[in-house]
Design a protein around this motif. Sequence first.
Motif, PDB file in Angstrom:
ATOM      1  N   GLY A 629       0.786  -1.228   0.000  1.00 46.70           N
ATOM      2  CA  GLY A 629       0.000   0.000   0.000  1.00 46.70           C
ATOM      3  C   GLY A 629       0.818   1.279   0.000  1.00 46.70           C
ATOM      4  O   GLY A 629       0.250   2.359   0.213  1.00 46.70           O
ATOM      5  N   HIS A 630       2.105   1.190  -0.232  1.00 47.52           N
ATOM      6  CA  HIS A 630       2.956   2.375  -0.191  1.00 47.52           C
ATOM      7  C   HIS A 630       3.023   3.045  -1.557  1.00 47.52           C
ATOM      8  O   HIS A 630       2.701   2.459  -2.583  1.00 47.52           O
ATOM      9  CB  HIS A 630       4.361   1.991   0.282  1.00 47.52           C
ATOM     10  CG  HIS A 630       4.387   1.410   1.656  1.00 47.52           C
ATOM     11  ND1 HIS A 630       4.184   2.156   2.791  1.00 47.52           N
ATOM     12  CD2 HIS A 630       4.581   0.131   2.078  1.00 47.52           C
ATOM     13  CE1 HIS A 630       4.260   1.380   3.856  1.00 47.52           C
ATOM     14  NE2 HIS A 630       4.503   0.131   3.451  1.00 47.52           N
ATOM     15  N   GLU A 631       3.489   4.284  -1.532  1.00 46.22           N
ATOM     16  CA  GLU A 631       3.673   5.035  -2.773  1.00 46.22           C
ATOM     17  C   GLU A 631       5.146   5.083  -3.130  1.00 46.22           C
ATOM     18  O   GLU A 631       6.012   5.183  -2.257  1.00 46.22           O
ATOM     19  CB  GLU A 631       3.118   6.455  -2.628  1.00 46.22           C
ATOM     20  CG  GLU A 631       1.605   6.512  -2.569  1.00 46.22           C
ATOM     21  CD  GLU A 631       1.089   7.937  -2.743  1.00 46.22           C
ATOM     22  OE1 GLU A 631       1.883   8.812  -3.158  1.00 46.22           O
ATOM     23  OE2 GLU A 631      -0.090   8.169  -2.468  1.00 46.22           O
ATOM     24  N   LEU A 632       5.395   5.046  -4.436  1.00 45.43           N
ATOM     25  CA  LEU A 632       6.748   5.169  -4.956  1.00 45.43           C
ATOM     26  C   LEU A 632       6.814   6.433  -5.801  1.00 45.43           C
ATOM     27  O   LEU A 632       5.957   6.649  -6.667  1.00 45.43           O
ATOM     28  CB  LEU A 632       7.132   3.951  -5.799  1.00 45.43           C
ATOM     29  CG  LEU A 632       7.506   2.663  -5.027  1.00 45.43           C
ATOM     30  CD1 LEU A 632       6.332   2.048  -4.308  1.00 45.43           C
ATOM     31  CD2 LEU A 632       8.131   1.645  -5.985  1.00 45.43           C
ATOM     32  N   VAL A 633       7.792   7.244  -5.534  1.00 45.97           N
ATOM     33  CA  VAL A 633       7.924   8.539  -6.199  1.00 45.97           C
ATOM     34  C   VAL A 633       9.043   8.462  -7.226  1.00 45.97           C
ATOM     35  O   VAL A 633      10.153   8.016  -6.912  1.00 45.97           O
ATOM     36  CB  VAL A 633       8.219   9.650  -5.165  1.00 45.97           C
ATOM     37  CG1 VAL A 633       8.624  10.944  -5.863  1.00 45.97           C
ATOM     38  CG2 VAL A 633       7.000   9.870  -4.268  1.00 45.97           C
ATOM     39  N   TYR A 634       8.740   8.899  -8.449  1.00 45.82           N
ATOM     40  CA  TYR A 634       9.755   8.945  -9.507  1.00 45.82           C
ATOM     41  C   TYR A 634      10.060  10.402  -9.831  1.00 45.82           C
ATOM     42  O   TYR A 634       9.174  11.150 -10.264  1.00 45.82           O
ATOM     43  CB  TYR A 634       9.277   8.222 -10.761  1.00 45.82           C
ATOM     44  CG  TYR A 634      10.264   8.291 -11.908  1.00 45.82           C
ATOM     45  CD1 TYR A 634      11.526   7.725 -11.790  1.00 45.82           C
ATOM     46  CD2 TYR A 634       9.926   8.932 -13.100  1.00 45.82           C
ATOM     47  CE1 TYR A 634      12.442   7.782 -12.837  1.00 45.82           C
ATOM     48  CE2 TYR A 634      10.833   8.991 -14.152  1.00 45.82           C
ATOM     49  CZ  TYR A 634      12.082   8.429 -14.022  1.00 45.82           C
ATOM     50  OH  TYR A 634      12.984   8.497 -15.045  1.00 45.82           O
ATOM     51  N   VAL A 635      11.299  10.810  -9.604  1.00 40.04           N
ATOM     52  CA  VAL A 635      11.738  12.170  -9.896  1.00 40.04           C
ATOM     53  C   VAL A 635      12.653  12.114 -11.112  1.00 40.04           C
ATOM     54  O   VAL A 635      13.782  11.609 -11.033  1.00 40.04           O
ATOM     55  CB  VAL A 635      12.483  12.781  -8.688  1.00 40.04           C
ATOM     56  CG1 VAL A 635      12.908  14.219  -9.003  1.00 40.04           C
ATOM     57  CG2 VAL A 635      11.614  12.738  -7.439  1.00 40.04           C
ATOM     58  N   ASP A 636      12.160  12.620 -12.226  1.00 44.77           N
ATOM     59  CA  ASP A 636      12.919  12.541 -13.475  1.00 44.77           C
ATOM     60  C   ASP A 636      13.963  13.657 -13.517  1.00 44.77           C
ATOM     61  O   ASP A 636      13.844  14.638 -14.260  1.00 44.77           O
ATOM     62  CB  ASP A 636      11.985  12.641 -14.675  1.00 44.77           C
ATOM     63  CG  ASP A 636      12.696  12.324 -15.985  1.00 44.77           C
ATOM     64  OD1 ASP A 636      13.876  11.929 -15.931  1.00 44.77           O
ATOM     65  OD2 ASP A 636      12.078  12.479 -17.046  1.00 44.77           O
ATOM     66  N   GLU A 637      14.966  13.490 -12.705  1.00 44.69           N
ATOM     67  CA  GLU A 637      16.073  14.441 -12.613  1.00 44.69           C
ATOM     68  C   GLU A 637      17.362  13.631 -12.511  1.00 44.69           C
ATOM     69  O   GLU A 637      17.442  12.679 -11.728  1.00 44.69           O
ATOM     70  CB  GLU A 637      15.915  15.338 -11.395  1.00 44.69           C
ATOM     71  CG  GLU A 637      16.976  16.397 -11.236  1.00 44.69           C
ATOM     72  CD  GLU A 637      16.785  17.588 -12.163  1.00 44.69           C
ATOM     73  OE1 GLU A 637      17.741  18.366 -12.327  1.00 44.69           O
ATOM     74  OE2 GLU A 637      15.670  17.740 -12.700  1.00 44.69           O
ATOM     75  N   LEU A 638      18.365  14.008 -13.295  1.00 45.97           N
ATOM     76  CA  LEU A 638      19.621  13.250 -13.302  1.00 45.97           C
ATOM     77  C   LEU A 638      20.438  13.654 -12.088  1.00 45.97           C
ATOM     78  O   LEU A 638      21.228  14.603 -12.130  1.00 45.97           O
ATOM     79  CB  LEU A 638      20.385  13.500 -14.595  1.00 45.97           C
ATOM     80  CG  LEU A 638      19.621  13.213 -15.889  1.00 45.97           C
ATOM     81  CD1 LEU A 638      20.538  13.378 -17.091  1.00 45.97           C
ATOM     82  CD2 LEU A 638      19.016  11.820 -15.872  1.00 45.97           C
TER      83      LEU A 638
END
Length: 867
Positions: A629-638
Amino acid sequence: MTVVSAPVVRKSFWRALTVTVLVAVANIGLWAFINRPVHIADWHGKVGGFAYNPSQRYQDPTKFIFPSESELDSDIRMLSRYTPRLRTYSSFENPQIPRIAKFYGMTVMAGAWIEGRAERNERELAALIALARKNDNIDRVIVGNETILRGDLPVRDLIAYLDRTRAQLHVPVSTAEPLDTWQRNPDLIRHVDFVTVHILPYWERVPRKDAIGFVLGQLKSLREIVDQVSPGKPIVVGEVGWPSNGNRREYAQPSIADEAHFLRDWFNVAAREKIDYYVMEAIDQPWKEQIGGRVEAYWGVFNAAREPKFSFTGTVIEDPLWPWKAGAASLLALLPMFWFARHFIRFRVTGLFFFLILVQLSASILVWMATLPYDFYLSPLDWTMLLLLFPAQLAIILILLINGFEFTEVIWRPYWLREFKPLTPQAGDPQPFVSIHLACYNEPPEMVILTLDSLAALDYENYEVLVLDNNTRNPEIWKPVEAHCAKLGRRFRFFHLEPWGGFKAGALNYGLEVTDARAEVVAVIDADYEVRSDWLRALTGYFNNPKVAVVQCPQAHREWQHNEFRRMTNWEYDGFFRIGMHHRNERNAIIQHGTMTMVRKDVLVNTGAWSEWTICEDAELGLRLMKAGHELVYVDELMGKGLTPADFKAYKSQRYRWAFGAMQIMKARLDWMISKTSTLTRGQRFHFLTGWFSWFGDALHLVFTLMAMLWTLGMVLAPQYFMLPMYLFLVPLIGFFLFKAAFGIILYRVRVPCSWRDTIAASVASMSLSHAIARGIFEGLWRKKGEFIRTAKSRRIGAKPNPFTSVSEELLLFLALMACIAGMINSIGIHYVEGKLWIAILAAQAIPYGSALIGAWIAHRSGDTVG
């Protein structure tokens, strides 16, 4: 929480319904256009005559399976309503035909089948002579049918049979051959009472619109030859017609509409010109397909069920059942289209139309495939291919729709629903303690030291770095790293684990045991990464949200600009992180990959730590956390950059490992994705089930390749048993290749900031991995455990090995496909559309293997300029 007003809901409902209905109606319109009525000159008279082979649907005279007298009676009674004359080819096999024909007031041009076997020829001649003497409605006889054309007998032997027959009968005698046989053998004209010619424009590759003129031209040429030898001798067209189905022969296209057009035009012309003829033929003969090719089964005016294929008056429709098929296709697609339009109504209307059209076309293809057996006389081999292709076609359609959904969302979304950027923390904001784990095995020490130096320069207070050296045996490799950790200070701790099990996951689990008790977040990076100094400062703030368990940055690469191989692989990786990860992030379903990632420590520990049973422990962890039930965050930054694989062998082995590990996860966690009680959302299930479909496509590609090579071998070596698949089987496959290629290239041009040259190179790199992925899929499905093979990012080698050592299997498959193409051109040629399409499919199947050879050569030529 956002509250949507009732008018907005109603508006979106009607918008979705409108788009859905428009596409469904357009589908019916497309079917109607394809099957639009053809206007042809009417024919109200009797047909001059029918060539009649009496075999029923599943009968075969070559296997001595003949029709009963009642079946013959039924056929002749039906044909008597359309013509007063029949032509037969054998007198021994069905001797009842003249007697039954006489009952219905019909005359017969009886035939004797003459070939290379003297015993059979004598039997046929005896039967013909006996029938002609017994039945006064036999008004002409034919001794031999295309005997000279086939090369069964020399002309002198056929003349001997003709002379014997003429001496014993008082009815006109002839033999039947095409024009060129009469042209080459004018002496044959002297030994017949009338000249019987076969004129079939289809076999001469003449388009239907020119076919009547072609027949008249052939008759004029024959008339000139006959008049030079025997002036005024009658000419009978023994076979004239057009097939309704089968292979296209260059410009000659078999179809019901073309058959109707040709024959109705011919009936009118023949009546006007007073031409004596027999139509080839009365009733379809499916058994002929095995001896003369697919088209031979479809020359009848009536199908094998004894139903007329077309009317002699009024318009002609190619597929009279098209309204039912179109309606079924529209109904099949209606609910999926409406569901998609309702759920993704925020997409731009162009995108909605595009994807709904894709769904509707897919439904139409499925309906067409399901009804295909009703349009053809399928042989056992055809049925085998159909039964193999239908599930494969279904898989191809699913892959296409999945890729099409990604394409639609990326191109036509107005905005990303879940888009995350680096944070700008304020002074005094709390900093969670981060334990950075760096697992390495046999890595060049200078590369690891560079990574450690970048970690030492982090603009962050609360962190530690654990270097987990996993089974590196040579002290000269791990000792310098240990010394450098000591030099960097108390934040850096080094652990040499030997012997140690569990591969990378085992080392990371040990890291959890020795992690500082203050740690709230565990970060993992690969040993070749240089990180930005603000990595932790810009991202750890996302953990203030208690639902967030993972914060992930993209894999990125450095030092590729001046190395052609590293350049092409860099852009190949970049495509997934700029396209696929955004697409998955929309539904909180990203792939958790093993570098530049941060995980909430207590969640990681409480859900079972890193899984040591799979060689893709990172992806498995992401799925496990989603299920919790957790959230995964994707930050499109190198935020950090590593190295691409050092050479093609490393590049292949990495993708093989990913495919193998994906299958391990799928087998172990399948119930999570299909069980109704699973806590995974529909979006997460969708992405984890379908995210691997493209890889399944690579596995399917390998199966298709092997099957296509075997089938080609059969067509070249045993053409009597293997024939070209119908083009209707092949067109969807070609369409799939083209659509898939177009999706990839367009997405790259929109989302990936690289040149056209880099786009093509990235495509070659991607396709070059197809065989490695296919092997990973099959072995992952078959085997339980796999070996974690480190992806080499740098190599020190002296003399370069053979560039194709790492692609030996791809080389063999590529050469085999080229041999198949050469065999096709040499044996079957390129005169048929089916032949051209089959060669095109073989060439398309060779592209991934050719790409692997190109990739291996580029890697060899580029060398290793890093490390």
